[in-house]
Motif scaffolding. Structure first.
Motif, PDB file in Angstrom:
ATOM      1  N   LYS A  93       0.394   3.946   0.912  1.00  0.00           N
ATOM      2  CA  LYS A  93       0.461   4.766   2.416  1.00  0.00           C
ATOM      3  C   LYS A  93       1.296   4.082   3.417  1.00  0.00           C
TER       4      LYS A  93
ATOM      5  N   LEU B 139      -8.149   5.737   1.781  1.00  0.00           N
ATOM      6  CA  LEU B 139      -8.167   5.632   0.166  1.00  0.00           C
ATOM      7  C   LEU B 139      -7.662   6.568  -0.562  1.00  0.00           C
TER       8      LEU B 139
ATOM      9  N   VAL C 170      -5.463  -1.864   4.714  1.00  0.00           N
ATOM     10  CA  VAL C 170      -5.887  -0.640   4.338  1.00  0.00           C
ATOM     11  C   VAL C 170      -6.325  -0.201   5.968  1.00  0.00           C
TER      12      VAL C 170
ATOM     13  N   ASN D  19       0.784  -0.990   0.117  1.00  0.00           N
ATOM     14  CA  ASN D  19       0.072  -0.216  -0.048  1.00  0.00           C
ATOM     15  C   ASN D  19       1.095   1.231  -0.170  1.00  0.00           C
TER      16      ASN D  19
ATOM     17  N   ILE E  91      -3.579  -5.927   0.139  1.00  0.00           N
ATOM     18  CA  ILE E  91      -3.561  -4.484   0.368  1.00  0.00           C
ATOM     19  C   ILE E  91      -4.120  -4.290   1.901  1.00  0.00           C
TER      20      ILE E  91
ATOM     21  N   GLN F 202      -3.862   1.660  -7.800  1.00  0.00           N
ATOM     22  CA  GLN F 202      -4.838   0.620  -8.872  1.00  0.00           C
ATOM     23  C   GLN F 202      -4.252   1.002 -10.080  1.00  0.00           C
TER      24      GLN F 202
ATOM     25  N   PHE G 155      -5.369   6.085  -3.595  1.00  0.00           N
ATOM     26  CA  PHE G 155      -5.655   4.671  -3.952  1.00  0.00           C
ATOM     27  C   PHE G 155      -5.708   4.404  -5.236  1.00  0.00           C
TER      28      PHE G 155
ATOM     29  N   VAL H 251      -8.105  -7.046  -0.318  1.00  0.00           N
ATOM     30  CA  VAL H 251      -8.131  -5.850   0.430  1.00  0.00           C
ATOM     31  C   VAL H 251      -8.376  -6.062   2.276  1.00  0.00           C
TER      32      VAL H 251
END
Ligand SMILES: Nc1ncnc2c1ncn2[C@@H]1O[C@H](COP(=O)(O)OP(=O)(O)OP(=O)(O)O)[C@@H](O)[C@H]1O
Ligand SMILES: [Mg+2]
Length: 284
Positions: free
Chosen positions: A10, A159, A152, A8, A150, A166, A162, A184
């Protein structure tokens, strides 16, 4: 050999925790597991008390050699961890340089896959821990993978950005002409908070197919396990957060067997073959 990437873009969403804990469960189930640290910060290596700065060789050197590595060279870098079935390919800070310098190198996206293909006979499952960035390292991991996990974090704005990730996944899938199985995983869930409930709801709307129906709750035992350098399933198997990872591991395993069934009926879920990888080499 299965290859699962945990990614991810983030930061701090539970990627390293997820990779180590799922790896711990897989090893406990008798699999030969290789944990690959692709993050220059080296959190996964540090988890096991290894200081990336002090290493002469790491995943960075393997990627740097671009396809000219031997199995022996890889095995010299891979470390056996003091837990049965678990090995580690550590990272080093020089991955940062690689991320910067390699992005325009033709075919660089394929290098990790080539390295891992030499280990087909040595491991049953490879788990790749990615840095929190969209770059050539994440692309290398995606190209090498049969599955993308992923994590989250269940909070507002989780998101954000995000869509770009993708797009990267779509680009890799398109270039490889394959489908990377995607799951996810809501992490650090505190069901008492409004923000959390709302995020899990929006995840459900956003990913009706790919969302794992469970969640990983906030659990300080996961942090304690990382401080002590033990995979959480071997440290506090009864803790809620740890049990949740156990449920996730079983879900992922089951999903593989049902995909194999679909596969035998003619649909392609598995990762690409050599020809499509060659196409990818042309594309990047
Ligand atoms: N479910 C959880 N409950 C409580 N703490 C957690 C949980 N999952 C992870 N943590 C803690 O949160 C911090 C961040 O987790 P982790 O390092 O796994 O995230 P990350 O996505 O890999 O971060 P980075 O992007 O910096 O690599 C760590 O201190 C970890 O121990
Ligand atoms: Mg991490």
């Amino acid at each position: 050999m299965q290859v699962w990437t945990v990614a991810n873009q983030k930061g701090g969403v539970g990627k390293t925790t997820s990779a180590v804990t799922l790896g711990g469960y897989a090893a406990q189930a008798g699999k030969r597991v290789l944990l690959v640290d692709l993050d220059a910060q080296g959190s996964m290596s540090s988890y096991f008390g290894i200081k990336p700065q002090s290493l002469k060789q790491s995943s960075a050197e393997l990627l740097h050699h671009e396809g000219q590595v031997s199995r022996q060279m890889i095995m010299d870098i891979v470390m056996e961890l003091p837990y049965e079935g678990l090995s580690l390919m550590p990272s080093s800070p020089s991955l940062i340089t690689l991320e910067r310098t390699a992005q325009h190198r033709r075919g660089f996206g394929l290098v990790l896959g080539q390295v891992l293909s030499l280990l087909e006979e040595d491991f049953d499952l490879v788990l790749i821990d990615c840095p929190p960035a969209l770059g050539v390292l994440m692309i290398n991991a995606l190209v090498a993978s049969t599955r993308l996990i992923i994590p989250v974090q269940a909070e507002f704005l989780s998101l954000q950005g995000f869509a770009r990730m993708q797009q990267t996944v779509d680009m890799v899938q398109h270039s490889l002409d394959t489908v990377i199985d995607r799951v996810v995983v809501p992490t650090m869930v505190d069901r008492r908070t409004q923000a959390c409930q709302q995020t899990v709801r929006s995840l459900r709307n956003e990913f009706p197919v790919d969302l794992w129906p469970g969640h990983i709750p906030i659990d300080t035992k996961l942090r304690d396990a990382s401080r002590l350098g033990v995979p959480a399933n071997l440290f506090q198997p009864a803790a809620k957060g740890v049990q949740a990872y156990g449920a996730l591991y079983r879900f992922l395993e089951q999903r593989i067997s049902s995909q194999r069934r679909v596969d035998s009926e003619g649909e392609t879920f598995a990762n690409s073959d050599k020809a499509t990888k060659a196409y990818w080499a042309e594309a990047v």
